[in-house]
Design an enzyme around this catalytic site. Structure first.
Site, mmCIF file in Angstrom:
data_model
loop_
_atom_site.group_PDB
_atom_site.id
_atom_site.type_symbol
_atom_site.label_atom_id
_atom_site.label_comp_id
_atom_site.label_asym_id
_atom_site.label_seq_id
_atom_site.Cartn_x
_atom_site.Cartn_y
_atom_site.Cartn_z
ATOM 1 N N HIS A 70 -39.149 4.223 -17.338
ATOM 2 C CA HIS A 70 -40.066 3.884 -18.423
ATOM 3 C C HIS A 70 -39.443 4.194 -19.784
ATOM 4 O O HIS A 70 -39.544 3.389 -20.728
ATOM 5 C CB HIS A 70 -41.362 4.685 -18.251
ATOM 6 C CG HIS A 70 -42.275 4.595 -19.431
ATOM 7 N ND1 HIS A 70 -43.008 3.472 -19.727
ATOM 8 C CD2 HIS A 70 -42.567 5.498 -20.413
ATOM 9 C CE1 HIS A 70 -43.719 3.683 -20.829
ATOM 10 N NE2 HIS A 70 -43.469 4.899 -21.257
ATOM 11 N N GLU A 127 -46.939 2.085 -26.963
ATOM 12 C CA GLU A 127 -47.000 1.973 -25.506
ATOM 13 C C GLU A 127 -47.382 0.570 -25.040
ATOM 14 O O GLU A 127 -46.795 0.062 -24.080
ATOM 15 C CB GLU A 127 -47.998 2.988 -24.936
ATOM 16 C CG GLU A 127 -47.524 4.424 -24.963
ATOM 17 C CD GLU A 127 -46.341 4.695 -24.036
ATOM 18 O OE1 GLU A 127 -45.979 3.810 -23.237
ATOM 19 O OE2 GLU A 127 -45.778 5.791 -24.137
ATOM 20 N N SER A 183 -41.508 -1.872 -19.477
ATOM 21 C CA SER A 183 -40.994 -1.179 -18.285
ATOM 22 C C SER A 183 -41.804 -1.520 -17.042
ATOM 23 O O SER A 183 -41.583 -0.941 -15.989
ATOM 24 C CB SER A 183 -41.016 0.337 -18.513
ATOM 25 O OG SER A 183 -42.339 0.790 -18.748
ATOM 26 N N HIS A 225 -38.948 2.421 -23.967
ATOM 27 C CA HIS A 225 -38.928 3.008 -25.310
ATOM 28 C C HIS A 225 -37.597 2.872 -26.047
ATOM 29 O O HIS A 225 -37.568 2.532 -27.234
ATOM 30 C CB HIS A 225 -39.282 4.496 -25.221
ATOM 31 C CG HIS A 225 -40.742 4.765 -25.020
ATOM 32 N ND1 HIS A 225 -41.678 4.538 -25.990
ATOM 33 C CD2 HIS A 225 -41.418 5.246 -23.938
ATOM 34 C CE1 HIS A 225 -42.886 4.861 -25.537
ATOM 35 N NE2 HIS A 225 -42.751 5.297 -24.296
#
Length: 462
Positions: free
Chosen positions: A291, A336, A355, A296
């Site tokens: 993730h 997010e 992700s 990110h």
């Protein structure tokens, strides 16, 4: 990916500390109005009577205690760290308390690192401690990386839990200013990464935002991104520092929203190093290295996104608990699960989408069930509830990262905080703009930059 906000492992005191602080005779007017507050950090072992002894020392020195918080200690020497605020203490009083705590065998932070702050508003009970320099992020406390819930895919796997605990231990001992320890990933872990990498990257060319697709090949070239190797945080962190000044910091597990957002103010991102359980490679109930690195990392190399992320962090410093919750919710709907508009079409920039093959497909309207997409409005997003075990029913779409930043700043200006802050990239410190002198210095710095800008414009016109 099913992701929880990485947060609130702050351990508040309940009835016990309420009774202790009542016994210390905190004046009623200070319960709401703090004109002068000083903070102290001390550490204790996990044994009966430790806290009571410390509170007795504070009481004997006639200090008014207005706030007290505890967190599991990050050091191996102590079990808990305590953050306390005192109302209008004198220097001799503090010195006596520090001396008594030290003689009693408790750890105390050097007095020179205490944060002094003034609160001029009438509706703030006190300003929570926040980091003033990048090294202060060492004080951010995290939950253990092997603290798995019963429904976690790896809960009944002792080998996986042992591996998680080992990697979490590496992060626990990390300190600012040193290289991030490298993790030698097993073939099973690499295979899990491969499944996710190959699946997710098929969607990026069409559905990821333009800055993401620009940076991703650079990560392949410079940081070892590919299906056969899990990239190392240290290599990525050094690459990001060259691009935007962002850096990674290993995290051993979940962290409070206050500490997590505070790190963004210093262009620092807490990143896990462990990987999800191999039995369900396309699902994780928490952030993991897949993730972090696929979701990110790429956009932290984009200047506009880096600025937007840092603004959320700066807004969190000294914010009330209520405002932290709102900022964390804005974070959820942007960094997010955010969308941005490119040529009239939605593109993903949120890490939870980039992700997750499944949710990215859903957010782009490829499933039978369609989500609702709204223009980004932080005033609306900050108070909108969200699910953490299903795909998001609502996404917010920004016109651009710059547009999102301007809207966020307008929202931040409505927050109940009696001062402004700015980040000094040269010293990696946060400056509190709470006096005329500090604001005047800030103006002079801006004037110097404007002179440089005007000179550059004139030369271009020639």
């Amino acid at each position: 990916i099913r992701l929880k906000l990485r947060w609130f492992c702050l351990i508040p005191f309940t009835e016990y500390c309420d009774s202790q602080t009542r016994n210390m005779n905190v004046p009623k007017d200070h319960q709401l109005h703090h004109s002068h507050i000083k903070s102290l950090i001390f550490s204790v072992p996990d044994k009966i009577g430790s806290l009571n002894e410390v509170l007795d020392i504070i009481k004997q020195n006639h200090l008014n205690l207005s706030r007290i918080e505890s967190r599991p200690s990050k050091t191996s020497e102590w079990d808990y760290d305590f953050f306390v605020d005192f109302v209008e203490p004198t220097d001799p009083q503090l010195e006596r308390v520090i001396e008594a705590l030290t003689k009693s065998g408790y750890g105390v932070v050097d007095p020179s690192t205490r944060l002094e702050r003034s609160a001029s508003t009438t509706n703030i009970r006190g300003i929570p401690w926040f980091p003033r320099k990048a090294a202060d992020l060492d004080l951010a406390e995290l939950m253990e990386g092997d603290d798995l819930s019963a429904d976690h895919p790896g809960f009944t796997d002792p080998i996986y839990r042992e591996r998680r605990a080992y990697i979490a231990g590496v992060a626990k001992n990390f300190k600012h200013g040193v290289d991030i320890p490298r993790v030698e990933y097993s073939q099973t872990e690499i295979e899990t990464w491969r499944v996710i990498y190959n699946k997710a990257t098929t969607l990026y060319p069409k559905y990821a935002c333009r800055p993401y697709n620009y940076v991703f090949p650079l990560l392949v070239q410079n940081c070892g991104y590919g299906p056969d190797t899990i990239p190392q945080l240290d290599d990525i962190s050094k690459f990001l520092q060259e691009c935007t000044g962002f850096r990674l910091r290993p995290a051993q597990g979940l962290i409070s929203s206050r500490d997590f957002l505070a790190a963004l103010a210093f262009r620092t991102f807490f990143s896990t190093q462990y990987i999800r359980h191999s039995s369900v490679p396309l699902y994780t109930p928490e952030p993991d290295v897949c993730h972090e690195l696929l979701g990110h990392v790429p956009l932290f190399a984009d200047p506009d996104f880096a600025e937007f992320s840092q603004e959320i962090g700066l807004a969190s410093l000294g914010a009330s608990d209520a405002d932290i919750e709102k900022l964390a919710t804005c974070y959820w709907y942007t960094i997010e699960f955010g969308l941005c508009q490119e040529e009239g079409q939605p593109k993903a920039y949120g890490a939870g989408l980039l992700s997750s093959f499944g949710e990215l497909s859903y957010a782009m309207g490829l499933d039978e069930k369609k989500p609702q997409i709204l223009p980004f409005d932080p005033f609306d997003a900050a108070v909108r509830k969200y699910p953490i075990t299903t795909y998001q029913p609502v996404y917010y779409m920004a016109e651009s990262f710059q547009d999102a930043k301007q809207k966020l700043l307008a929202f931040v200006n409505t927050m109940d905080r009696p001062f402004s802050v700015r980040y000094n990239p040269y010293t990696q410190t946060v400056e509190i703009l709470d006096t005329k002198g500090k604001v005047s210095k800030f103006v002079k710095d801006i004037q110097t930059q404007m002179s440089t800008l005007n000179a550059a414009i004139q030369k271009l016109q020639l």
